[in-house]
Design a protein around this motif. Structure first.
Motif: not given
Length: 88
Positions: A51-55, A78-88
């Motif tokens: 959801a956060l990636a889509r937002l 979990l955001l860090r683990l997936t690497g999405i924290d860099q995008v957000l």
């Protein structure tokens, strides 16, 4: 619409596809600006990450600056683990 105040969207604890689609539609319809995403304290797991990636993608496509508010330690990890924290 007052653009001096950020648009606020709320991510529920267990977001459904319909809820995420509704939030993304609200972002798409709003004029470019700051968006604050309030995250329910119990939001966690891959549905919340998705959801956060889509937002984030929708916000970026429509010229918004997205900030997160209230991500719990499990979701943050979990955001860090997936690497999405860099995008957000």
């Amino acid at each position: 619409m007052d653009t001096s105040q950020p648009l606020v969207v709320t991510l529920p604890a267990r977001p459904t596809r319909e809820e995420v689609a509704r939030l993304c539609a609200a972002l798409a319809a709003a004029p470019p600006g700051d968006v604050r995403c309030r995250i329910h304290p119990e939001a966690y797991g891959l549905p919340a990450v998705d959801a956060l990636a889509r937002l984030a993608l929708t916000a970026r496509r429509h010229g918004h600056r997205l900030t997160l508010d209230g991500a719990g330690p499990e979701l943050t990890a979990l955001l860090r683990l997936t690497g999405i924290d860099q995008v957000l």
